[in-house]
Scaffold this motif. Structure first.
Motif, PDB file in Angstrom:
ATOM      1  N   SER A   1       0.808  -1.219   0.000  1.00  0.00           N
ATOM      2  CA  SER A   1       0.000   0.000   0.000  1.00  0.00           C
ATOM      3  C   SER A   1       0.843   1.273   0.000  1.00  0.00           C
ATOM      4  CB  SER A   1      -0.922   0.017   1.222  1.00  0.00           C
ATOM      5  OG  SER A   1      -0.153   0.195   2.407  1.00  0.00           O
ATOM      6  N   ALA A   2       2.152   1.130   0.187  1.00  0.00           N
ATOM      7  CA  ALA A   2       3.085   2.259   0.302  1.00  0.00           C
ATOM      8  C   ALA A   2       2.752   3.139   1.501  1.00  0.00           C
ATOM      9  CB  ALA A   2       3.138   3.075  -0.989  1.00  0.00           C
ATOM     10  N   GLN A   3       2.089   2.567   2.515  1.00  0.00           N
ATOM     11  CA  GLN A   3       1.714   3.290   3.730  1.00  0.00           C
ATOM     12  C   GLN A   3       2.511   2.829   4.946  1.00  0.00           C
ATOM     13  OE1 GLN A   3      -0.500   5.892   3.461  1.00  0.00           O
ATOM     14  NE2 GLN A   3      -0.279   5.340   1.316  1.00  0.00           N
ATOM     15  N   ARG A   4       3.298   1.770   4.775  1.00  0.00           N
ATOM     16  CA  ARG A   4       4.079   1.197   5.878  1.00  0.00           C
ATOM     17  C   ARG A   4       5.446   0.792   5.363  1.00  0.00           C
ATOM     18  NH1 ARG A   4      -0.179  -3.053   8.636  1.00  0.00           N
ATOM     19  NH2 ARG A   4      -1.962  -1.643   8.619  1.00  0.00           N
ATOM     20  N   ILE A   5       6.410   0.745   6.277  1.00  0.00           N
ATOM     21  CA  ILE A   5       7.695   0.131   5.943  1.00  0.00           C
ATOM     22  C   ILE A   5       7.793  -1.170   6.718  1.00  0.00           C
ATOM     23  CG2 ILE A   5       8.902   2.216   5.237  1.00  0.00           C
ATOM     24  CD1 ILE A   5      10.158   2.359   8.028  1.00  0.00           C
ATOM     25  N   LYS A   6       8.518  -2.120   6.147  1.00  0.00           N
ATOM     26  CA  LYS A   6       8.623  -3.430   6.776  1.00  0.00           C
ATOM     27  C   LYS A   6      10.013  -4.010   6.517  1.00  0.00           C
ATOM     28  CE  LYS A   6       6.673  -5.809   2.781  1.00  0.00           C
ATOM     29  NZ  LYS A   6       5.660  -6.741   2.286  1.00  0.00           N
ATOM     30  N   ARG A   7      10.369  -4.920   7.411  1.00  0.00           N
ATOM     31  CA  ARG A   7      11.641  -5.633   7.284  1.00  0.00           C
ATOM     32  C   ARG A   7      11.498  -6.975   7.971  1.00  0.00           C
ATOM     33  NH1 ARG A   7      17.895  -4.055   8.790  1.00  0.00           N
ATOM     34  NH2 ARG A   7      18.696  -6.018   7.990  1.00  0.00           N
ATOM     35  N   GLN A   8      12.299  -7.943   7.496  1.00  0.00           N
ATOM     36  CA  GLN A   8      12.280  -9.290   8.066  1.00  0.00           C
ATOM     37  C   GLN A   8      13.694  -9.720   8.435  1.00  0.00           C
ATOM     38  OE1 GLN A   8       9.722 -12.164   5.939  1.00  0.00           O
ATOM     39  NE2 GLN A   8       9.425 -10.506   4.462  1.00  0.00           N
TER      40      GLN A   8
END
Length: 126
Positions: free
Chosen positions: A49-56
C-alpha cells in the motif's frame, strides 16, 4: 518485556527526534519523501500500500527472536512509537512500522527503523 532502567530511558529520550511527527499532529510524508528516507535504511521496504515500511530477519532460534522482540519493544516504548511485531515459524521476525494517527508514514517511522537497525547491527543480526 524487560523494563528499561532510568539511564536507558534518558538516553533514548535524548536521542528521540523533536520533529512534529513525534510531538503534536504528525505530518504524513509524500511518497517521494518516504522513498528518499527509505533509501537511507538497510533492508527496509514499502509494503504493497506504500503506507508502511517493513523488514524481516531470520534469527538463530526462538529464544533469540524473543530477545530481539523485547529489545525492539524497549526502543519503541522509549520513543512512544510502537510497531507491529510478528514472530512466524518460531524464528522469523517481521516488523511493520507506520504512524497510525497520520494514516501513513512520518519521519518518526524512519527514526524508529534506524534505531532497530542499530540494535540489529549491535547484536550481529543481518
Amino acid at each position: 518485556m524487560v523494563e528499561p532502567n532510568q539511564t536507558q530511558r534518558k538516553n533514548a529520550e535524548s536521542a528521540a527526534p523533536s520533529c512534529s511527527p513525534c510531538r503534536g499532529q504528525p505530518i504524513r510524508l509524500e511518497l517521494s519523501e518516504a522513498q528518499a528516507l527509505l533509501n537511507q535504511l538497510d533492508g527496509w521496504e514499502l509494503d504493497e500500500s506504500a503506507q508502511r515500511i517493513k523488514r524481516q530477519w531470520r534469527m538463530a532460534d526462538f529464544v533469540s527472536a524473543l530477545k530481539f522482540f523485547n529489545q525492539v519493544g524497549e526502543i519503541a516504548e522509549s520513543l512512544d512509537h510502537h510497531p507491529d511485531l510478528h514472530l512466524e515459524r518460531y524464528r522469523h521476525v517481521r516488523i511493520e512500522i507506520w504512524t497510525h494517527s497520520a494514516g501513513g508514514l512520518t519521519q518518526a517511522d524512519f527514526h524508529l527503523a534506524s534505531r532497530i537497525d542499530e540494535l540489529a547491527r549491535t547484536l550481529g543480526i543481518s
